[in-house]
Write a protein that holds these residues in place. Structure first.
Motif, short mmCIF file in Angstrom:
data_model
loop_
_atom_site.label_atom_id
_atom_site.label_comp_id
_atom_site.label_asym_id
_atom_site.label_seq_id
_atom_site.Cartn_x
_atom_site.Cartn_y
_atom_site.Cartn_z
N GLN A 1 9.02 78.96 -14.46
CA GLN A 1 9.68 80.39 -14.49
C GLN A 1 8.23 81.18 -14.52
O GLN A 1 7.53 81.79 -15.53
N SER A 2 7.95 81.61 -13.23
CA SER A 2 6.59 82.25 -13.10
C SER A 2 6.92 82.68 -11.67
O SER A 2 7.77 82.40 -10.83
N ASP A 3 5.77 83.60 -11.28
CA ASP A 3 5.71 84.31 -9.87
C ASP A 3 5.75 83.00 -8.86
O ASP A 3 6.25 82.99 -7.95
N GLU A 4 4.92 82.12 -9.22
CA GLU A 4 4.37 81.08 -8.44
C GLU A 4 5.78 80.06 -8.25
O GLU A 4 6.19 79.86 -7.05
N GLY A 5 6.46 79.94 -9.27
CA GLY A 5 7.81 79.04 -9.24
C GLY A 5 8.91 80.13 -8.39
O GLY A 5 9.68 79.56 -7.49
N ARG A 6 8.82 81.34 -8.30
CA ARG A 6 9.96 82.14 -7.56
C ARG A 6 9.50 81.93 -6.09
O ARG A 6 10.32 81.71 -5.07
N SER A 7 8.13 82.00 -5.90
CA SER A 7 7.78 82.21 -4.19
C SER A 7 7.77 80.69 -3.89
O SER A 7 8.26 80.55 -2.64
N ALA A 8 7.72 79.53 -4.60
CA ALA A 8 8.17 78.09 -4.07
C ALA A 8 9.61 78.19 -3.93
O ALA A 8 10.13 77.36 -2.89
N LEU A 9 10.27 78.84 -4.63
CA LEU A 9 12.04 78.58 -4.74
C LEU A 9 12.29 79.35 -3.42
O LEU A 9 13.16 78.71 -2.35
N GLU A 10 11.64 80.53 -3.11
CA GLU A 10 12.05 81.41 -1.75
C GLU A 10 11.76 80.44 -0.44
O GLU A 10 12.49 80.29 0.54
N ALA A 11 10.54 80.03 -0.63
CA ALA A 11 10.07 78.94 0.65
C ALA A 11 10.82 77.88 0.89
O ALA A 11 11.10 77.45 1.90
N GLY A 12 11.36 77.02 -0.28
CA GLY A 12 12.06 76.02 -0.47
C GLY A 12 13.59 76.13 0.21
O GLY A 12 14.20 75.53 0.93
N ILE A 13 14.17 77.48 -0.16
CA ILE A 13 15.35 77.98 0.61
C ILE A 13 15.18 77.92 1.96
O ILE A 13 15.93 77.56 2.52
N ARG A 14 14.16 78.82 2.44
CA ARG A 14 13.91 78.78 3.94
C ARG A 14 13.86 77.45 4.49
O ARG A 14 14.35 77.09 5.71
N GLU A 15 12.99 76.67 4.01
CA GLU A 15 12.89 75.15 4.52
C GLU A 15 13.98 74.36 4.39
O GLU A 15 14.38 73.73 5.68
N ALA A 16 14.86 74.36 3.38
CA ALA A 16 16.23 73.71 3.32
C ALA A 16 17.22 74.04 4.39
O ALA A 16 17.78 73.28 5.05
N GLU A 17 17.00 75.58 4.68
CA GLU A 17 18.12 75.97 5.52
C GLU A 17 17.85 75.45 7.01
O GLU A 17 18.53 75.26 7.82
N SER A 18 16.28 75.49 7.44
CA SER A 18 15.93 75.39 8.70
C SER A 18 15.99 73.73 8.92
O SER A 18 16.24 73.47 10.17
#
Length: 127
Positions: free
Chosen positions: A9-26
C-alpha cells in the motif's frame, strides 16, 4: 501464465500495479497481485488489511486475482512462495527513488526478490 505484481500500500505499489495491468493486457495474461500481510495476530485486523488490499487493487483492475498470506518466516519468503504458486511469466515490482547510498544498500526485500525470482522482472520507479 500470469503477470504478477508484488503489492504494498504505497506509491511504489500503485505504480507497479499500473505497469502490471498494462503488461497483462499486452500479453493476454492473467493479472495476479501478491501481498504479504503485516503479520498481525488479530484475525479481524488481517481481514481488514486483506479487504483494503482487494479494494485498492480492484479499483484499477477489477478482474485481478489477489493472493495474500501471512509472512512466515518473513515477508520476502512469503512473496517468493506466492510468486512460485501462480505460474508467473513476469513479476512487476515497484521501487522508489533512492539516494546514492540507498541505491547501494537497496532495500533488502527488493534485493532478495531481484536475486531469487526465477522469471523476468520489471522494476518500476514511482512517480
Amino acid at each position: 501464465m500470469s503477470v504478477v505484481v508484488i503489492h504494498n500500500q504505497s506509491d511504489e505499489g500503485r505504480s507497479a500495479l499500473e505497469a502490471g495491468i498494462r503488461e497483462a493486457e499486452s500479453r493476454g495474461a492473467e493479472l495476479v497481485v501478491v501481498h504479504a500481510l503485516s503479520g498481525s495476530p488479530d484475525t479481524r485486523a488481517q481481514a481488514q488489511e486483506l479487504a483494503a488490499v482487494e479494494t485498492a487493487v480492484h479499483v484499477l483492475a477489477p478482474d485481478a486475482r489477489v493472493e495474500a498470506a501471512l509472512p512466515d518466516p518473513d515477508a520476502t519468503s512469503t512473496l517468493l512462495t506466492l510468486v512460485d504458486k501462480v505460474d508467473a511469466e513476469l513479476v512487476v515490482i515497484g521501487s522508489r527513488h533512492r539516494s546514492a547510498v540507498g541505491k547501494f544498500l537497496m532495500g533488502q526485500t527488493v534485493q532478495r526478490l531481484l536475486l531469487e525470482i526465477p522469471v523476468e522482472i520489471l522494476l518500476v520507479k514511482s512517480r
